[in-house]
Design a protein around this motif. Structure first.
Motif, PDB file in Angstrom:
ATOM      1  N   VAL A   9      35.682  41.416  46.473  1.00  0.00           N
ATOM      2  CA  VAL A   9      36.271  40.578  44.975  1.00  0.00           C
ATOM      3  C   VAL A   9      36.725  41.702  44.091  1.00  0.00           C
ATOM      4  CG1 VAL A   9      35.646  39.470  43.115  1.00  0.00           C
ATOM      5  CG2 VAL A   9      35.072  38.814  45.309  1.00  0.00           C
ATOM      6  N   GLY A  10      35.707  42.942  44.181  1.00  0.00           N
ATOM      7  CA  GLY A  10      36.212  43.926  43.093  1.00  0.00           C
ATOM      8  C   GLY A  10      37.489  44.578  43.495  1.00  0.00           C
ATOM      9  N   LEU A  11      37.944  44.865  44.967  1.00  0.00           N
ATOM     10  CA  LEU A  11      39.059  45.123  45.266  1.00  0.00           C
ATOM     11  C   LEU A  11      40.231  44.469  44.730  1.00  0.00           C
ATOM     12  CD1 LEU A  11      40.331  47.386  46.719  1.00  0.00           C
ATOM     13  CD2 LEU A  11      40.347  46.198  48.816  1.00  0.00           C
ATOM     14  N   ILE A  12      40.091  43.151  44.849  1.00  0.00           N
ATOM     15  CA  ILE A  12      40.912  42.049  44.610  1.00  0.00           C
ATOM     16  C   ILE A  12      41.031  42.104  43.110  1.00  0.00           C
ATOM     17  CG2 ILE A  12      41.570  39.538  44.376  1.00  0.00           C
ATOM     18  CD1 ILE A  12      40.206  39.240  47.025  1.00  0.00           C
ATOM     19  N   VAL A  13      40.196  42.123  42.280  1.00  0.00           N
ATOM     20  CA  VAL A  13      40.468  42.298  40.629  1.00  0.00           C
ATOM     21  C   VAL A  13      41.142  43.653  40.530  1.00  0.00           C
ATOM     22  CG1 VAL A  13      38.966  42.708  38.689  1.00  0.00           C
ATOM     23  CG2 VAL A  13      38.528  40.878  40.421  1.00  0.00           C
ATOM     24  N   GLU A  49      40.464  45.925  31.423  1.00  0.00           N
ATOM     25  CA  GLU A  49      39.406  45.237  30.590  1.00  0.00           C
ATOM     26  C   GLU A  49      38.272  45.592  31.633  1.00  0.00           C
ATOM     27  OE1 GLU A  49      36.972  43.754  28.103  1.00  0.00           O
ATOM     28  OE2 GLU A  49      39.093  44.188  27.782  1.00  0.00           O
ATOM     29  N   GLN A  50      36.974  46.118  30.994  1.00  0.00           N
ATOM     30  CA  GLN A  50      35.728  46.015  31.922  1.00  0.00           C
ATOM     31  C   GLN A  50      35.327  44.815  32.525  1.00  0.00           C
ATOM     32  OE1 GLN A  50      34.828  48.776  33.310  1.00  0.00           O
ATOM     33  NE2 GLN A  50      36.230  50.116  32.355  1.00  0.00           N
ATOM     34  N   THR A  51      35.122  43.985  31.440  1.00  0.00           N
ATOM     35  CA  THR A  51      34.499  42.736  31.853  1.00  0.00           C
ATOM     36  C   THR A  51      35.280  41.696  32.773  1.00  0.00           C
ATOM     37  OG1 THR A  51      35.682  41.443  29.993  1.00  0.00           O
ATOM     38  CG2 THR A  51      33.275  42.322  29.663  1.00  0.00           C
ATOM     39  N   LEU A  52      36.454  42.174  32.912  1.00  0.00           N
ATOM     40  CA  LEU A  52      37.433  41.415  33.981  1.00  0.00           C
ATOM     41  C   LEU A  52      36.962  41.640  35.414  1.00  0.00           C
ATOM     42  CD1 LEU A  52      39.775  39.310  34.403  1.00  0.00           C
ATOM     43  CD2 LEU A  52      41.148  41.372  34.395  1.00  0.00           C
ATOM     44  N   SER A  53      36.523  42.824  35.437  1.00  0.00           N
ATOM     45  CA  SER A  53      35.932  43.459  36.973  1.00  0.00           C
ATOM     46  C   SER A  53      34.768  43.065  37.120  1.00  0.00           C
ATOM     47  CB  SER A  53      36.094  45.019  36.878  1.00  0.00           C
ATOM     48  OG  SER A  53      35.585  45.415  38.133  1.00  0.00           O
ATOM     49  N   PHE A  54      33.486  43.093  35.953  1.00  0.00           N
ATOM     50  CA  PHE A  54      32.391  42.827  36.150  1.00  0.00           C
ATOM     51  C   PHE A  54      31.901  41.250  36.595  1.00  0.00           C
ATOM     52  CE2 PHE A  54      28.366  41.790  34.239  1.00  0.00           C
ATOM     53  CZ  PHE A  54      27.360  42.425  34.964  1.00  0.00           C
ATOM     54  N   LEU A  55      32.572  40.509  35.629  1.00  0.00           N
ATOM     55  CA  LEU A  55      32.035  38.907  36.024  1.00  0.00           C
ATOM     56  C   LEU A  55      32.275  38.378  37.068  1.00  0.00           C
ATOM     57  CD1 LEU A  55      30.726  36.715  34.271  1.00  0.00           C
ATOM     58  CD2 LEU A  55      33.022  36.193  33.610  1.00  0.00           C
ATOM     59  N   PRO A  56      33.582  38.491  37.776  1.00  0.00           N
ATOM     60  CA  PRO A  56      33.866  38.141  39.074  1.00  0.00           C
ATOM     61  C   PRO A  56      32.851  38.636  40.316  1.00  0.00           C
ATOM     62  CG  PRO A  56      35.778  38.651  38.167  1.00  0.00           C
ATOM     63  CD  PRO A  56      34.630  39.199  37.079  1.00  0.00           C
TER      64      PRO A  56
END
Length: 89
Positions: A31-35, A46-53
């Motif tokens: 998921v981190g790679l996709i984001v 945006e940091q939260t866009l990566s953290f939340l998923p």
């Protein structure tokens, strides 16, 4: 307690830890790679866009795989407790 038994027990414990970590980390990694690809394509930094998923993926993985994890760790402890006489002497 023989050295073979200690090595076997240590090997079982390490493989159990590796399985637990792999089950929890790999979905979050995907998921981190996709984001990250999405962020690179849209140039949104945006940091939260990566953290939340990743957080939600890890929580969902724990919900779906938690029963298996508890069963595996319980089996290891049951094996240890049943083999206490063999471990001691």
């Amino acid at each position: 307690m023989s050295p073979e038994f200690v090595v076997s027990l240590l090997s079982q414990s390490i493989w159990l830890i590796i399985k637990f970590v792999a089950v929890l980390v790999l979905p979050s990694l995907v998921v981190g790679l996709i984001v990250a690809v999405f962020q690179a394509a849209t140039q949104v930094n945006e940091q939260t866009l990566s953290f939340l998923p990743r957080l939600l993926t890890t929580l969902l993985t724990i919900i779906f795989v938690g029963n298996w994890m508890i069963t595996e760790i319980s089996d290891l402890f049951r094996y240890l407790f049943l083999n206490i006489p063999h471990i001691i002497g």
